[in-house]
Design a protein around this motif. Sequence first.
Motif: not given
Length: 230
Positions: A108-113
Motif C-alpha cells: 500500500e505504501e509503495k502504491y501510494w508513493a
Amino acid sequence: MPSTKSYGTPGASNEKIGGVPVLHYFDFQSRGRGQVIRLLWEDAGIAYNDIRYSFEEYPKYKATKISELNPTTNIPVIELNGRILTQSYAILRHFARQLGKYDGQTEEEKYWADAMCDIVVDWRTLFITAFFSENKDTTYPQHCKGNRVRFLKAMNTHLSSHDASRSGPFIIGANVTYADLVLYQLLHDEQLTQDGRAGLKEYPRLKELVDAIENRPNIKAFLGSERYLG
C-alpha cells in the motif's frame, strides 16, 4: 566542454548500489529531472560523478556520446560499472530498491508513493510545455493561474486526506520516499520553495513536506553548499 566534478566519499550506500555512479545531465542549475537523482544520492550519502552539458553544446554530444549511451538520446543517463541506466523515475525506483528504502515498506505504501509520483510527472509535463514555449511570456503565466493551481490543490488534498499521508510529514508518513523528492523538486522548479514559501501559503500540507525535506541533515547541508546552484 562538459564540466565534470566528483562529490562525496564512497561508503556503504555506494556498496549497495554497486559503485560510484556517473550522471549525465544538463547544466541547468539545481533543476530538472536530473536534479532529483542528485537529491536522492545526497540524502543517501552516495558519492557520485556529475557531468553537466550546457544547452548550447548538448546537440553535439547528443549526436555522439549520448546516442551511444541511450538510443533515445534523452538525459539523464547514468553509467554505473558498465551498466547504462535511463528514464529518471525508473532510475529513482531502482536505487530505492537497492538501498532498501525510499519507496515504502508495504504494498500500500509503495502504491501510494508511485501514484503521487505519477501525478507529479503529469504536472511536470505541463510545466515544461509552458515554461519552454516560444511564447513563454504568455503560456507560463497561464500555467501558473491554471494547471499549477489545479495540481497544487490536488496534491494538498491528497496529502491532507490519505491515511498514510496524514501521519506526515511525508507522502507515506514518517519515512521519506523517492516520490517526496520528485514532488519537492517540481515545487522547487516552479519557484514555490523559495521566498519564504510564499507560493505555498494556501497549501500548508505541501509546505510541511518542503520543510521536512529541507531539514533532512544531508539535504540541508547540500542546500547550504556550493554544490547547490539555485
